[in-house]
Design a protein around this motif. Structure first.
Motif, PDB file in Angstrom:
ATOM      1  N   ALA A  29      -8.466 -33.333 -16.821  1.00  0.00           N
ATOM      2  CA  ALA A  29      -8.899 -33.022 -18.186  1.00  0.00           C
ATOM      3  C   ALA A  29     -10.364 -32.609 -18.215  1.00  0.00           C
ATOM      4  O   ALA A  29     -10.749 -31.683 -18.948  1.00  0.00           O
ATOM      5  CB  ALA A  29      -8.666 -34.227 -19.098  1.00  0.00           C
ATOM      6  N   GLN A  30     -11.200 -33.285 -17.421  1.00  0.00           N
ATOM      7  CA  GLN A  30     -12.602 -32.889 -17.338  1.00  0.00           C
ATOM      8  C   GLN A  30     -12.736 -31.461 -16.803  1.00  0.00           C
ATOM      9  O   GLN A  30     -13.547 -30.673 -17.289  1.00  0.00           O
ATOM     10  CB  GLN A  30     -13.371 -33.851 -16.441  1.00  0.00           C
ATOM     11  CG  GLN A  30     -13.558 -35.231 -17.043  1.00  0.00           C
ATOM     12  CD  GLN A  30     -14.345 -36.146 -16.136  1.00  0.00           C
ATOM     13  OE1 GLN A  30     -13.808 -37.070 -15.538  1.00  0.00           O
ATOM     14  NE2 GLN A  30     -15.632 -35.898 -16.020  1.00  0.00           N
ATOM     15  N   GLU A  31     -11.945 -31.135 -15.791  1.00  0.00           N
ATOM     16  CA  GLU A  31     -11.995 -29.791 -15.221  1.00  0.00           C
ATOM     17  C   GLU A  31     -11.499 -28.754 -16.224  1.00  0.00           C
ATOM     18  O   GLU A  31     -12.051 -27.644 -16.315  1.00  0.00           O
ATOM     19  CB  GLU A  31     -11.177 -29.754 -13.933  1.00  0.00           C
ATOM     20  CG  GLU A  31     -11.815 -30.562 -12.816  1.00  0.00           C
ATOM     21  CD  GLU A  31     -10.890 -30.819 -11.641  1.00  0.00           C
ATOM     22  OE1 GLU A  31     -11.410 -31.088 -10.538  1.00  0.00           O
ATOM     23  OE2 GLU A  31      -9.650 -30.781 -11.821  1.00  0.00           O
ATOM     24  N   LEU A  32     -10.479 -29.093 -16.995  1.00  0.00           N
ATOM     25  CA  LEU A  32      -9.982 -28.181 -18.019  1.00  0.00           C
ATOM     26  C   LEU A  32     -11.031 -27.945 -19.105  1.00  0.00           C
ATOM     27  O   LEU A  32     -11.154 -26.824 -19.629  1.00  0.00           O
ATOM     28  CB  LEU A  32      -8.700 -28.738 -18.648  1.00  0.00           C
ATOM     29  CG  LEU A  32      -7.474 -28.799 -17.733  1.00  0.00           C
ATOM     30  CD1 LEU A  32      -6.330 -29.535 -18.435  1.00  0.00           C
ATOM     31  CD2 LEU A  32      -7.029 -27.405 -17.310  1.00  0.00           C
ATOM     32  N   TYR A  33     -11.771 -28.968 -19.433  1.00  0.00           N
ATOM     33  CA  TYR A  33     -12.848 -28.803 -20.416  1.00  0.00           C
ATOM     34  C   TYR A  33     -13.923 -27.866 -19.866  1.00  0.00           C
ATOM     35  O   TYR A  33     -14.345 -26.909 -20.530  1.00  0.00           O
ATOM     36  CB  TYR A  33     -13.458 -30.159 -20.771  1.00  0.00           C
ATOM     37  CG  TYR A  33     -14.557 -30.049 -21.801  1.00  0.00           C
ATOM     38  CD1 TYR A  33     -14.270 -30.081 -23.161  1.00  0.00           C
ATOM     39  CD2 TYR A  33     -15.887 -29.896 -21.409  1.00  0.00           C
ATOM     40  CE1 TYR A  33     -15.280 -29.958 -24.110  1.00  0.00           C
ATOM     41  CE2 TYR A  33     -16.901 -29.765 -22.345  1.00  0.00           C
ATOM     42  CZ  TYR A  33     -16.591 -29.804 -23.692  1.00  0.00           C
ATOM     43  OH  TYR A  33     -17.586 -29.670 -24.620  1.00  0.00           O
ATOM     44  N   ARG A  34     -14.370 -28.124 -18.640  1.00  0.00           N
ATOM     45  CA  ARG A  34     -15.441 -27.304 -18.038  1.00  0.00           C
ATOM     46  C   ARG A  34     -14.998 -25.859 -17.842  1.00  0.00           C
ATOM     47  O   ARG A  34     -15.825 -24.944 -17.903  1.00  0.00           O
ATOM     48  CB  ARG A  34     -15.851 -27.895 -16.683  1.00  0.00           C
ATOM     49  CG  ARG A  34     -16.518 -29.247 -16.758  1.00  0.00           C
ATOM     50  CD  ARG A  34     -16.799 -29.768 -15.375  1.00  0.00           C
ATOM     51  NE  ARG A  34     -17.181 -31.166 -15.375  1.00  0.00           N
ATOM     52  CZ  ARG A  34     -16.840 -32.029 -14.428  1.00  0.00           C
ATOM     53  NH1 ARG A  34     -16.106 -31.626 -13.410  1.00  0.00           N
ATOM     54  NH2 ARG A  34     -17.228 -33.276 -14.495  1.00  0.00           N
ATOM     55  N   PHE A  35     -13.707 -25.662 -17.585  1.00  0.00           N
ATOM     56  CA  PHE A  35     -13.199 -24.305 -17.349  1.00  0.00           C
ATOM     57  C   PHE A  35     -13.417 -23.411 -18.570  1.00  0.00           C
ATOM     58  O   PHE A  35     -13.468 -22.183 -18.443  1.00  0.00           O
ATOM     59  CB  PHE A  35     -11.712 -24.369 -17.002  1.00  0.00           C
ATOM     60  CG  PHE A  35     -11.160 -23.094 -16.420  1.00  0.00           C
ATOM     61  CD1 PHE A  35     -11.213 -22.844 -15.060  1.00  0.00           C
ATOM     62  CD2 PHE A  35     -10.580 -22.140 -17.246  1.00  0.00           C
ATOM     63  CE1 PHE A  35     -10.712 -21.665 -14.525  1.00  0.00           C
ATOM     64  CE2 PHE A  35     -10.065 -20.955 -16.725  1.00  0.00           C
ATOM     65  CZ  PHE A  35     -10.140 -20.715 -15.358  1.00  0.00           C
ATOM     66  N   GLN A  36     -13.557 -24.002 -19.728  1.00  0.00           N
ATOM     67  CA  GLN A  36     -13.740 -23.237 -20.964  1.00  0.00           C
ATOM     68  C   GLN A  36     -15.191 -22.896 -21.248  1.00  0.00           C
ATOM     69  O   GLN A  36     -15.483 -22.162 -22.197  1.00  0.00           O
ATOM     70  CB  GLN A  36     -13.173 -24.034 -22.144  1.00  0.00           C
ATOM     71  CG  GLN A  36     -11.693 -24.339 -22.029  1.00  0.00           C
ATOM     72  CD  GLN A  36     -11.246 -25.311 -23.108  1.00  0.00           C
ATOM     73  OE1 GLN A  36     -11.018 -24.934 -24.255  1.00  0.00           O
ATOM     74  NE2 GLN A  36     -11.121 -26.573 -22.746  1.00  0.00           N
ATOM     75  N   VAL A  37     -16.095 -23.435 -20.439  1.00  0.00           N
ATOM     76  CA  VAL A  37     -17.530 -23.191 -20.626  1.00  0.00           C
ATOM     77  C   VAL A  37     -17.967 -22.163 -19.582  1.00  0.00           C
ATOM     78  O   VAL A  37     -17.891 -22.432 -18.387  1.00  0.00           O
ATOM     79  CB  VAL A  37     -18.338 -24.496 -20.456  1.00  0.00           C
ATOM     80  CG1 VAL A  37     -19.833 -24.227 -20.668  1.00  0.00           C
ATOM     81  CG2 VAL A  37     -17.840 -25.568 -21.409  1.00  0.00           C
ATOM     82  N   PRO A  38     -18.375 -20.960 -20.014  1.00  0.00           N
ATOM     83  CA  PRO A  38     -18.685 -19.898 -19.051  1.00  0.00           C
ATOM     84  C   PRO A  38     -19.599 -20.333 -17.908  1.00  0.00           C
ATOM     85  O   PRO A  38     -19.390 -19.954 -16.756  1.00  0.00           O
ATOM     86  CB  PRO A  38     -19.343 -18.824 -19.925  1.00  0.00           C
ATOM     87  CG  PRO A  38     -18.712 -19.018 -21.270  1.00  0.00           C
ATOM     88  CD  PRO A  38     -18.517 -20.502 -21.407  1.00  0.00           C
ATOM     89  N   ARG A  39     -20.598 -21.142 -18.210  1.00  0.00           N
ATOM     90  CA  ARG A  39     -21.539 -21.556 -17.173  1.00  0.00           C
ATOM     91  C   ARG A  39     -20.953 -22.579 -16.210  1.00  0.00           C
ATOM     92  O   ARG A  39     -21.560 -22.887 -15.180  1.00  0.00           O
ATOM     93  CB  ARG A  39     -22.812 -22.129 -17.816  1.00  0.00           C
ATOM     94  CG  ARG A  39     -23.705 -21.076 -18.442  1.00  0.00           C
ATOM     95  CD  ARG A  39     -24.824 -21.701 -19.236  1.00  0.00           C
ATOM     96  NE  ARG A  39     -24.344 -22.364 -20.438  1.00  0.00           N
ATOM     97  CZ  ARG A  39     -25.129 -22.979 -21.321  1.00  0.00           C
ATOM     98  NH1 ARG A  39     -26.423 -23.011 -21.128  1.00  0.00           N
ATOM     99  NH2 ARG A  39     -24.619 -23.545 -22.388  1.00  0.00           N
ATOM    100  N   SER A  40     -19.778 -23.112 -16.535  1.00  0.00           N
ATOM    101  CA  SER A  40     -19.182 -24.154 -15.691  1.00  0.00           C
ATOM    102  C   SER A  40     -17.952 -23.694 -14.921  1.00  0.00           C
ATOM    103  O   SER A  40     -17.463 -24.429 -14.068  1.00  0.00           O
ATOM    104  CB  SER A  40     -18.793 -25.367 -16.556  1.00  0.00           C
ATOM    105  OG  SER A  40     -19.930 -25.945 -17.150  1.00  0.00           O
ATOM    106  N   ILE A  41     -17.430 -22.503 -15.222  1.00  0.00           N
ATOM    107  CA  ILE A  41     -16.191 -22.054 -14.569  1.00  0.00           C
ATOM    108  C   ILE A  41     -16.345 -22.011 -13.061  1.00  0.00           C
ATOM    109  O   ILE A  41     -15.486 -22.507 -12.306  1.00  0.00           O
ATOM    110  CB  ILE A  41     -15.757 -20.682 -15.105  1.00  0.00           C
ATOM    111  CG1 ILE A  41     -15.313 -20.782 -16.564  1.00  0.00           C
ATOM    112  CG2 ILE A  41     -14.622 -20.114 -14.262  1.00  0.00           C
ATOM    113  CD1 ILE A  41     -14.952 -19.447 -17.193  1.00  0.00           C
TER     114      ILE A  41
END
Length: 230
Positions: free
Chosen positions: A186-198
């Motif tokens: 779930a944490q990875e899915l959240y970060r995947f939506q943030v351009p700077r975190s993909i």
């Protein structure tokens, strides 16, 4: 629910790094609690077990929907969930809502009809993919169907596309009782939506995948460090 919406607040700024990491941890903790509770309750006798099994079925049916579209799972996906700003309109699901929805509905698909628990605290998703993929390469230099699906997931251009590939992978994991930590996912899915975190998410997946590959290769070769101090 109010009858009016403040359109001036429709596009809040992206959260900073510290705030983003705090929010994705909240999302991960929320999903981990929900999944742990479902795992505990689904094997309980009586009404508690029946309710958990019924909720898992509803979550599976909602896998192709948007967050909030199915009122029958609101208690699981919205009640007590952390709040996070969204990069788009406030009329759209937030990053936290998407991450929670995909994680919980995917867990329900993964757990379907299984006797073993498909959530395992601390087990990384990409490490689980490597376990599934082992021994499935079709030839020298060829990539197995599992690896091709994983590559498609990693290079997904949208979260919805990623979710489709994710469900395909966990259905195969289910048949081999391979589990992983849905809070971390779930944490990875959240970060995947943030351009700077993909790219960070993709880098973490690569590290987890190849770290497990290195360990399995060492075991297969029998190569251990036999150096001794004089």
């Amino acid at each position: 629910m109010t009858d009016t919406i403040d359109e001036t607040a429709a596009t809040p700024p992206e959260p900073g790094t510290a705030e983003r990491e705090y929010l994705d941890k909240q999302v991960g903790d929320f999903v981990r609690r929900r999944v742990t509770e479902l795992q505990k309750n689904r094997n309980e006798p009586g009404a508690r077990g029946s309710r958990a099994v019924a909720l898992l079925a509803r979550l599976r049916r909602a896998a192709d929907t948007e967050p909030g579209a199915d009122a029958s799972i609101w208690d699981a996906t919205f009640k007590g969930a952390p709040e996070a700003p969204t990069s788009g309109s406030i009329l759209e699901p937030t990053k936290a809502e998407w991450a929670i929805h995909i994680a919980l509905t995917t867990y329900a698909v993964h757990q379907q009809s299984g006797t073993d628990n498909m959530h395992e605290a601390g087990a990384r998703f990409a490490t689980a993919v490597r376990r599934l993929e082992q021994g499935r390469a079709t030839g020298d230099g060829d990539r197995s169907p599992v690896r091709r699906r994983f590559d498609a997931l990693v290079t997904s251009s949208t979260l919805q596309e990623l979710a489709v590939h994710l469900r395909g992978i966990v259905k195969q994991m289910r048949s081999e009782s391979i589990a992983f930590d849905y809070g971390l996912l779930a944490q990875e899915l959240y970060r995947f939506q943030v351009p700077r975190s993909i790219d960070r998410v993709r880098r973490d997946w690569a590290r987890d995948y190849y770290a497990s590959l290195s360990r399995s290769t060492d075991k297969a070769d029998g190569s251990t460090d036999t150096t001794k101090e004089n």
